[in-house]
Scaffold this motif. Structure first.
Motif, PDB file in Angstrom:
ATOM      1  N   HIS A 182      88.554  33.208  28.951  1.00 31.91           N
ATOM      2  CA  HIS A 182      87.703  34.395  28.879  1.00 31.91           C
ATOM      3  C   HIS A 182      88.377  35.555  29.621  1.00 31.91           C
ATOM      4  O   HIS A 182      88.408  36.689  29.122  1.00 31.91           O
ATOM      5  CB  HIS A 182      86.332  34.085  29.493  1.00 31.91           C
ATOM      6  CG  HIS A 182      85.374  35.232  29.437  1.00 31.91           C
ATOM      7  ND1 HIS A 182      84.709  35.593  28.285  1.00 31.91           N
ATOM      8  CD2 HIS A 182      84.969  36.106  30.393  1.00 31.91           C
ATOM      9  CE1 HIS A 182      83.939  36.636  28.537  1.00 31.91           C
ATOM     10  NE2 HIS A 182      84.074  36.967  29.810  1.00 31.91           N
ATOM     11  N   ASN A 183      88.936  35.265  30.787  1.00 34.17           N
ATOM     12  CA  ASN A 183      89.648  36.273  31.571  1.00 34.17           C
ATOM     13  C   ASN A 183      90.841  36.826  30.776  1.00 34.17           C
ATOM     14  O   ASN A 183      91.076  38.032  30.749  1.00 34.17           O
ATOM     15  CB  ASN A 183      90.114  35.676  32.902  1.00 34.17           C
ATOM     16  CG  ASN A 183      90.765  36.707  33.787  1.00 34.17           C
ATOM     17  OD1 ASN A 183      90.233  37.782  33.999  1.00 34.17           O
ATOM     18  ND2 ASN A 183      91.932  36.376  34.287  1.00 34.17           N
ATOM     19  N   ARG A 184      91.580  35.948  30.129  1.00 33.89           N
ATOM     20  CA  ARG A 184      92.729  36.383  29.314  1.00 33.89           C
ATOM     21  C   ARG A 184      92.278  37.242  28.133  1.00 33.89           C
ATOM     22  O   ARG A 184      92.926  38.227  27.789  1.00 33.89           O
ATOM     23  CB  ARG A 184      93.509  35.171  28.825  1.00 33.89           C
ATOM     24  CG  ARG A 184      94.280  34.475  29.922  1.00 33.89           C
ATOM     25  CD  ARG A 184      95.019  33.266  29.389  1.00 33.89           C
ATOM     26  NE  ARG A 184      95.801  32.642  30.439  1.00 33.89           N
ATOM     27  CZ  ARG A 184      95.849  31.350  30.664  1.00 33.89           C
ATOM     28  NH1 ARG A 184      95.162  30.510  29.892  1.00 33.89           N
ATOM     29  NH2 ARG A 184      96.583  30.866  31.639  1.00 33.89           N
ATOM     30  N   MET A 185      91.159  36.850  27.503  1.00 33.22           N
ATOM     31  CA  MET A 185      90.633  37.621  26.380  1.00 33.22           C
ATOM     32  C   MET A 185      90.261  39.034  26.835  1.00 33.22           C
ATOM     33  O   MET A 185      90.594  40.020  26.176  1.00 33.22           O
ATOM     34  CB  MET A 185      89.413  36.900  25.783  1.00 33.22           C
ATOM     35  CG  MET A 185      88.756  37.618  24.605  1.00 33.22           C
ATOM     36  SD  MET A 185      87.438  38.779  25.031  1.00 33.22           S
ATOM     37  CE  MET A 185      86.295  37.776  25.930  1.00 33.22           C
ATOM     38  N   LEU A 186      89.611  39.135  27.984  1.00 35.84           N
ATOM     39  CA  LEU A 186      89.268  40.459  28.503  1.00 35.84           C
ATOM     40  C   LEU A 186      90.526  41.251  28.857  1.00 35.84           C
ATOM     41  O   LEU A 186      90.565  42.473  28.684  1.00 35.84           O
ATOM     42  CB  LEU A 186      88.354  40.340  29.720  1.00 35.84           C
ATOM     43  CG  LEU A 186      86.933  39.848  29.432  1.00 35.84           C
ATOM     44  CD1 LEU A 186      86.139  39.725  30.722  1.00 35.84           C
ATOM     45  CD2 LEU A 186      86.219  40.757  28.454  1.00 35.84           C
TER      46      LEU A 186
END
Length: 187
Positions: A57-61
């Motif tokens: 999720h952090n990478r997607m953001l």
């Protein structure tokens, strides 16, 4: 007119934000319209709306924030000089290339924030991180990353900065000179 961008690159906790603020301030003092754009600034603004999640999720953001930065740059007048503070190596080189092309960037100056693996690890552990970022356990992974990471070096001139020392005016002078030179990146 040439659309220029300064990318401030380096692993997390390498001092990019400090160097970026120094560069923006120095370019503004030289009457250049420098605009700071930080990956974490955008990403942290998204957390309240999109939530904090796992590493993916952090990478997607991060990917979304990175795209937003370059979409914004595409709308800037050519006279503005964006100073992009991000760990540009978090994605394949081709992603940055595509963003630069889409934003019609013709000149890239890369500022590489050099920091020892142990200093990067220590800084990461000491910094006040937003809870959306990887936890303190990431510090050991970061130490390994810092031992291998290096500047892209093929988008334009690279200005290497010892990010363990206070920034000095030589950084801004070198960027200013590069901005005034006529060389552009191959597209």
């Amino acid at each position: 007119m040439t659309r220029s961008v300064v990318i401030v690159n380096g692993v997390p906790a390498s001092g990019k934000s400090t160097i970026s603020r120094y560069i923006v301030s120095g370019l503004l003092a030289r009457d250049l319209g420098a605009v700071p754009l930080g990956l974490d600034t955008i990403k942290e603004a998204l957390y309240p709306e999109l939530g904090i999640g796992d590493r993916e999720h952090n990478r997607m953001l991060g990917r979304a924030s990175y795209a937003a930065i370059f979409n914004t740059i595409a709308e800037f007048p050519d006279e503005l000089v964006p100073v992009v503070d991000a760990w540009h190596g978090f994605q394949p080189r081709s992603v940055l290339e595509a963003h630069l092309t889409a934003a019609r960037v013709s000149k890239v100056i890369e500022v590489w924030c050099s920091v020892s693996p142990e200093v990067a690890r220590r800084r990461y552990l000491q910094r006040d991180r937003h809870p959306g970022h990887p936890p303190a356990s990431y510090a050991d992974e970061l130490k390994e990353l810092a031992s291998k990471a290096e500047a892209f070096g093929d988008f334009g001139p690279v200005i290497k900065v010892d990010a363990e020392a206070p920034p000095d005016d030589n950084i801004v002078e070198r960027i200013f000179a590069e901005l005034r030179s006529s060389t552009a990146r191959a597209t």
